[in-house]
Design a protein around this motif. Structure first.
Motif, PDB file in Angstrom:
ATOM      1  N   TYR A 100       0.806  -1.227   0.083  1.00  0.00           N
ATOM      2  CA  TYR A 100       0.052   0.032   0.031  1.00  0.00           C
ATOM      3  C   TYR A 100       0.887   1.317   0.205  1.00  0.00           C
ATOM      4  CZ  TYR A 100      -3.553  -3.476   1.381  1.00  0.00           C
ATOM      5  OH  TYR A 100      -4.088  -4.669   1.437  1.00  0.00           O
ATOM      6  N   SER A 101       2.156   1.095   0.241  1.00  0.00           N
ATOM      7  CA  SER A 101       2.901   2.314   0.437  1.00  0.00           C
ATOM      8  C   SER A 101       3.573   2.565  -0.958  1.00  0.00           C
ATOM      9  CB  SER A 101       4.153   2.266   1.612  1.00  0.00           C
ATOM     10  OG  SER A 101       4.899   0.875   1.104  1.00  0.00           O
ATOM     11  N   VAL A 102       3.486   1.957  -1.952  1.00  0.00           N
ATOM     12  CA  VAL A 102       4.004   1.891  -3.395  1.00  0.00           C
ATOM     13  C   VAL A 102       3.847   3.102  -4.143  1.00  0.00           C
ATOM     14  CG1 VAL A 102       4.418   1.118  -5.470  1.00  0.00           C
ATOM     15  CG2 VAL A 102       4.298  -0.551  -3.976  1.00  0.00           C
ATOM     16  N   ASN A 103       2.388   3.636  -4.064  1.00  0.00           N
ATOM     17  CA  ASN A 103       2.020   4.798  -4.435  1.00  0.00           C
ATOM     18  C   ASN A 103       2.664   6.133  -4.002  1.00  0.00           C
ATOM     19  OD1 ASN A 103       0.420   3.530  -6.535  1.00  0.00           O
ATOM     20  ND2 ASN A 103      -1.382   3.682  -5.341  1.00  0.00           N
ATOM     21  N   ALA A 104       2.664   6.130  -2.555  1.00  0.00           N
ATOM     22  CA  ALA A 104       3.284   7.126  -1.833  1.00  0.00           C
ATOM     23  C   ALA A 104       4.607   7.464  -1.936  1.00  0.00           C
ATOM     24  CB  ALA A 104       2.967   6.992  -0.625  1.00  0.00           C
ATOM     25  N   PHE A 105       5.269   6.237  -2.169  1.00  0.00           N
ATOM     26  CA  PHE A 105       6.758   6.393  -2.367  1.00  0.00           C
ATOM     27  C   PHE A 105       7.023   6.723  -3.548  1.00  0.00           C
ATOM     28  CE2 PHE A 105      10.590   3.855  -3.972  1.00  0.00           C
ATOM     29  CZ  PHE A 105      11.537   4.326  -3.082  1.00  0.00           C
ATOM     30  N   TYR A 106       6.293   6.217  -4.739  1.00  0.00           N
ATOM     31  CA  TYR A 106       6.613   6.703  -6.175  1.00  0.00           C
ATOM     32  C   TYR A 106       6.404   8.227  -6.104  1.00  0.00           C
ATOM     33  CZ  TYR A 106       6.027   7.044 -10.942  1.00  0.00           C
ATOM     34  OH  TYR A 106       6.305   7.792 -12.274  1.00  0.00           O
ATOM     35  N   SER A 107       5.250   8.569  -5.572  1.00  0.00           N
ATOM     36  CA  SER A 107       4.830  10.081  -5.750  1.00  0.00           C
ATOM     37  C   SER A 107       5.961  11.030  -5.222  1.00  0.00           C
ATOM     38  CB  SER A 107       3.444  10.275  -4.782  1.00  0.00           C
ATOM     39  OG  SER A 107       3.730  10.332  -3.725  1.00  0.00           O
ATOM     40  N   GLU A 108       6.825  10.552  -4.237  1.00  0.00           N
ATOM     41  CA  GLU A 108       8.220  11.442  -3.723  1.00  0.00           C
ATOM     42  C   GLU A 108       9.473  11.145  -4.478  1.00  0.00           C
ATOM     43  OE1 GLU A 108       8.760  10.266   0.255  1.00  0.00           O
ATOM     44  OE2 GLU A 108       6.533  10.516   0.951  1.00  0.00           O
ATOM     45  N   ILE A 109       9.320  10.158  -5.179  1.00  0.00           N
ATOM     46  CA  ILE A 109      10.582   9.974  -6.075  1.00  0.00           C
ATOM     47  C   ILE A 109      10.730   9.973  -7.508  1.00  0.00           C
ATOM     48  CG2 ILE A 109      11.901   8.588  -3.982  1.00  0.00           C
ATOM     49  CD1 ILE A 109      10.636   6.732  -6.967  1.00  0.00           C
ATOM     50  N   LYS A 110       9.262  10.053  -7.863  1.00  0.00           N
ATOM     51  CA  LYS A 110       9.248  10.010  -9.236  1.00  0.00           C
ATOM     52  C   LYS A 110      10.148  11.138 -10.220  1.00  0.00           C
ATOM     53  CE  LYS A 110       5.136  13.153  -9.328  1.00  0.00           C
ATOM     54  NZ  LYS A 110       3.538  13.172  -9.444  1.00  0.00           N
ATOM     55  N   ASP A 111      10.288  12.180  -9.515  1.00  0.00           N
ATOM     56  CA  ASP A 111      11.235  13.154 -10.249  1.00  0.00           C
ATOM     57  C   ASP A 111      12.609  12.772 -10.424  1.00  0.00           C
ATOM     58  OD1 ASP A 111       9.099  14.592 -11.125  1.00  0.00           O
ATOM     59  OD2 ASP A 111       9.311  15.887  -9.106  1.00  0.00           O
ATOM     60  N   LEU A 112      13.142  11.570  -9.693  1.00  0.00           N
ATOM     61  CA  LEU A 112      14.286  11.051  -9.406  1.00  0.00           C
ATOM     62  C   LEU A 112      14.673   9.924 -10.363  1.00  0.00           C
ATOM     63  CD1 LEU A 112      14.898  11.623  -5.540  1.00  0.00           C
ATOM     64  CD2 LEU A 112      15.395  13.144  -7.322  1.00  0.00           C
ATOM     65  N   VAL A 113      13.568   9.276 -10.580  1.00  0.00           N
ATOM     66  CA  VAL A 113      13.814   7.846 -11.485  1.00  0.00           C
ATOM     67  C   VAL A 113      13.407   8.156 -12.904  1.00  0.00           C
ATOM     68  CG1 VAL A 113      13.659   6.694  -9.395  1.00  0.00           C
ATOM     69  CG2 VAL A 113      11.454   7.153 -10.907  1.00  0.00           C
ATOM     70  N   SER A 114      13.693   7.286 -13.944  1.00  0.00           N
ATOM     71  CA  SER A 114      13.519   7.221 -15.278  1.00  0.00           C
ATOM     72  C   SER A 114      12.610   6.043 -15.554  1.00  0.00           C
ATOM     73  CB  SER A 114      14.617   7.015 -16.177  1.00  0.00           C
ATOM     74  OG  SER A 114      15.516   5.948 -15.885  1.00  0.00           O
ATOM     75  N   SER A 115      12.715   4.926 -14.639  1.00  0.00           N
ATOM     76  CA  SER A 115      11.798   3.817 -14.609  1.00  0.00           C
ATOM     77  C   SER A 115      11.549   3.208 -13.442  1.00  0.00           C
ATOM     78  CB  SER A 115      12.248   3.039 -15.954  1.00  0.00           C
ATOM     79  OG  SER A 115      13.554   1.934 -15.345  1.00  0.00           O
ATOM     80  N   ILE A 116      10.431   2.460 -13.069  1.00  0.00           N
ATOM     81  CA  ILE A 116      10.141   1.879 -12.157  1.00  0.00           C
ATOM     82  C   ILE A 116       9.501   0.668 -12.174  1.00  0.00           C
ATOM     83  CG2 ILE A 116       8.240   2.788 -11.349  1.00  0.00           C
ATOM     84  CD1 ILE A 116       8.568   2.477  -8.594  1.00  0.00           C
ATOM     85  N   GLU A 117       9.915  -0.389 -11.901  1.00  0.00           N
ATOM     86  CA  GLU A 117       9.307  -1.752 -12.140  1.00  0.00           C
ATOM     87  C   GLU A 117       9.159  -2.526 -10.964  1.00  0.00           C
ATOM     88  OE1 GLU A 117       9.733  -5.718 -14.931  1.00  0.00           O
ATOM     89  OE2 GLU A 117      11.140  -3.867 -15.170  1.00  0.00           O
TER      90      GLU A 117
END
Length: 227
Positions: A164-181
């Protein structure tokens, strides 16, 4: 020999068992390769896709040839190609700058479904040649594909303690990553979720690692080899 070939190309219990076994085998090999590389769709998913798509044309052929029902024998099987799209879409994630990942796995599921359809109608040579082509593409050509990528990327593995914490985590680091899997957790814990993150900038990669290590719900944060 000719009698055996005739049996395998007609709808009967022996040919049905052979077709299902062949689809289980070929789909399982493709799925094993995907699972070995920690992709979202692995062994069981590919087996189910291949076996399911094998059964659909068998049902259609049986309905028309044996039961004498009207209609097109391939009508049921034809829906597999369009219907498999929803499953493939679940393996694709959109990243920043319109980058996506999971396309190979999604295409592999679609190709596996086509192999299953070929087995289902008894077109064994097409199924085997298609299987060989798929395996060459996903296992051998990956080395050629890596050589065509000129951008250096920095990869790390992050394991969160809950899904359940994936979305919150991604929203915080989305500007730092080019891809996530999303991949299976390396710790083996069924409650955890593994993430493979890539960044095109070393500075952004360092910020990503620092941000991850400061979060309480991050169980593991490990850098991987740069590409």
């Amino acid at each position: 020999m000719e009698k055996i070939i005739d049996i395998l190309h007609t709808v009967n219990p022996c040919s049905t068992a052979f077709r299902i076994f062949l689809s289980l085998l070929l789909g399982g090999i493709i799925g094993f390769e995907r699972g070995y590389h920690r992709r979202a769709a692995g062994l069981r998913t590919h087996i189910l896709v291949c076996v399911g798509s094998t059964l659909t044309p068998i049902i259609g052929i049986y309905s028309v040839a044996v039961l004498g029902l009207g209609g097109d024998a391939m009508r049921i099987g034809a829906q597999v190609i369009s219907g498999i799209g929803f499953l493939g879409a679940g393996t694709i994630l959109v990243r920043k700058h319109e980058q996506v990942t999971g396309l190979t796995t999604a295409a592999g599921l679609w190709a596996t479904a086509s192999i299953g359809l070929a087995i289902g109608v008894g077109f064994y040579s097409a199924a085997l040649f298609g299987f060989i082509a798929v395996m060459i593409t996903i296992s051998l050509l990956i080395f050629l594909e890596k050589k065509t990528k000129r951008i250096t990327s920095y990869t790390c593995y992050i394991e969160l303690t809950d899904l359940y914490s994936v979305n919150a985590f991604y929203s915080e680091i989305k500007d730092l990553v080019s891809s996530i899997e999303i991949i299976p957790p390396k710790s083996g814990s069924t409650d955890h979720v593994g993430l493979e993150l890539k960044s095109d900038s070393y500075i952004e990669f360092e910020k990503l690692m620092q941000s991850s290590l400061q979060r309480k719900n991050v169980a593991i944060a490990l850098p991987s080899k740069s590409n």
